[in-house]
Design an enzyme around this catalytic site. Structure first.
Site, PDB file in Angstrom:
ATOM      1  N   SER A 122      39.453  86.531  52.634  1.00 55.83           N
ATOM      2  CA  SER A 122      38.659  87.555  52.804  1.00 55.83           C
ATOM      3  C   SER A 122      38.510  88.400  51.844  1.00 55.83           C
ATOM      4  O   SER A 122      37.690  89.341  51.829  1.00 55.83           O
ATOM      5  CB  SER A 122      39.147  88.130  54.271  1.00 55.83           C
ATOM      6  OG  SER A 122      40.474  88.467  54.105  1.00 55.83           O
ATOM      7  N   HIS A 143      33.939  82.043  54.903  1.00 59.81           N
ATOM      8  CA  HIS A 143      34.861  83.350  55.516  1.00 59.81           C
ATOM      9  C   HIS A 143      34.400  83.294  56.694  1.00 59.81           C
ATOM     10  O   HIS A 143      33.239  83.905  57.321  1.00 59.81           O
ATOM     11  CB  HIS A 143      34.464  84.510  54.564  1.00 59.81           C
ATOM     12  CG  HIS A 143      35.340  85.581  54.946  1.00 59.81           C
ATOM     13  ND1 HIS A 143      34.781  86.876  54.876  1.00 59.81           N
ATOM     14  CD2 HIS A 143      36.544  85.739  55.724  1.00 59.81           C
ATOM     15  CE1 HIS A 143      35.893  87.649  55.469  1.00 59.81           C
ATOM     16  NE2 HIS A 143      36.806  87.019  55.798  1.00 59.81           N
ATOM     17  N   GLU A 155      30.567  83.861  56.439  1.00 61.28           N
ATOM     18  CA  GLU A 155      29.806  84.172  55.301  1.00 61.28           C
ATOM     19  C   GLU A 155      30.079  83.029  54.211  1.00 61.28           C
ATOM     20  O   GLU A 155      31.200  82.335  54.135  1.00 61.28           O
ATOM     21  CB  GLU A 155      30.564  85.127  54.549  1.00 61.28           C
ATOM     22  CG  GLU A 155      30.341  86.590  55.317  1.00 61.28           C
ATOM     23  CD  GLU A 155      31.144  87.809  54.733  1.00 61.28           C
ATOM     24  OE1 GLU A 155      30.793  88.979  54.849  1.00 61.28           O
ATOM     25  OE2 GLU A 155      32.197  87.595  54.249  1.00 61.28           O
ATOM     26  N   ASN A 193      33.464  92.733  54.661  1.00 57.42           N
ATOM     27  CA  ASN A 193      34.563  93.423  54.389  1.00 57.42           C
ATOM     28  C   ASN A 193      34.325  94.720  53.363  1.00 57.42           C
ATOM     29  O   ASN A 193      35.153  95.670  53.379  1.00 57.42           O
ATOM     30  CB  ASN A 193      35.735  92.546  53.814  1.00 57.42           C
ATOM     31  CG  ASN A 193      36.317  91.991  54.989  1.00 57.42           C
ATOM     32  OD1 ASN A 193      36.413  92.387  56.280  1.00 57.42           O
ATOM     33  ND2 ASN A 193      37.218  90.909  54.763  1.00 57.42           N
TER      34      ASN A 193
END
Ligand code: CAA
Length: 286
Positions: A122, A143, A155, A193
């Protein structure tokens, strides 16, 4: 290069994320080989998956026969060699670059030449992880979000040397896993993120600045901003250690003060208050 008809997926690391990814795989009809370092950890993940699939049966979302068939498609191993026949291997081990580099280097010696190697990292760089292997063109980021069986997004992260067909194959597999894949490049935090980590850190700073309780902060963000769960509940779910590590990794790369983890959660991490998985974080769990 990537085979379009991948039937067997390896998942390395069956913690909360790896177990969730393995669950998605068997539900989508893939044979999944799950690797953990001990038999006991593997069985714990298998029980977790069996439990969540049973809840789906109880709620009429899955037939009992389908549940049984899905669980049959999961095999456990402690040996990386058991992943030799997988067309895709998804790494979901601890967020430690050295550990991931060692794993990818070892995997390369085991799997077929056209096996796609994916990382669920991540906050680390997919390109750096790919540097462990002699064929970085087959490495891609996949991800997933926590809890992986429930969060629709994946992702698909294109590293510097990932080929288009490997990225495309990962995208198609993400779709078959029932996800909404998006494509992005290998930049710190990727898409979600990059935005969510500083936002959560802002929320946690407000705890001290506004002298608001975790319960009231969570109520503020659910009732006032429409979040599905409040920031303290979310950080407890993700894991305080995971959140601190991701914040530190992004801060190191981007140097934006908002990325740095607030001292309060660093202290919680140091005290072993890791959220749900340790039984205590902002809240207590039985
Ligand atoms: N695995 C599999 N199934 C699960 C599960 C899990 N971990 N957790 C719950 N379920 C199943 C359960 O069976 C549950 O039903 P029962 O309670 O009847 O058994 C069912 O899913 C539904 O659960 P909920 O009633 O709790 O579902 P909900 O409608 O309240 O939604 C949620 C839950 C999807 C988690 C929602 O609260 C949400 O979207 N929260 C935000 C989560 C989020 O933002 N995640 C991203 C974190 S950041 C991240 O992951 C990035 C990173 O790199 C660290």
């Amino acid at each position: 290069m990537a085979s379009p008809e991948i039937q067997r997926i390896g998942v390395v690391g069956l913690g909360a994320m790896g177990a969730g990814i393995a669950q998605l795989g068997i539900e989508a009809g893939y044979e999944v080989v799950g690797r953990e370092v001990t038999k006991e950890l593997g069985e714990k993940a298998q029980e977790r998956i069996a439990h969540f699939l049973q809840r789906k049966v109880d709620k009429g979302q899955l037939g009992a026969g389908e549940r049984g068939a899905a669980l049959e498609r999961l095999s456990l191993t402690t040996e990386l060699a058991a992943l030799a026949d997988c067309g895709l291997v998804i790494e979901a081990i601890v967020e430690d670059l050295d550990a991931k580099l060692a794993l990818f280097a070892e995997l390369e010696g085991i799997v077929r030449a056209n096996t796609i190697l994916a990382t669920n990292t991540s906050a680390l760089s997919v390109t750096e992880i790919a540097s462990a292997v002699g064929t970085p063109d087959r490495v891609v980021g996949m991800h997933f979000f926590n809890p992986a069986p429930l969060m629709p997004l994946v992702e698909i992260v294109q590293a510097e040397l990932s080929t288009e067909d490997v990225v495309e194959a990962a995208f198609r597999i993400g779709e078959r896993l029932g996800k909404r894949p998006i494509r992005c490049h290998d930049t710190p935090g990727f898409v979600v993120n990059r935005v969510l980590i500083p936002l959560l850190n802002d929320c946690l700073r407000v705890l001290d600045e506004a002298r608001v309780s975790p319960e009231d902060l969570d109520a503020a963000m659910t009732a006032g901003a429409g979040w599905p769960m409040g920031p303290c509940t979310l950080v407890d779910l993700v894991g305080i250690d995971v959140h601190v590590h991701a914040s530190e990794a992004l801060y190191e790369k981007l140097r934006e003060p908002r990325m740095a983890p607030p001292p309060r959660i660093v202290a919680m991490r140091n005290a072993g208050l890791l959220g749900r998985k340790s039984g205590r974080g902002f809240y207590s769990y039985d």
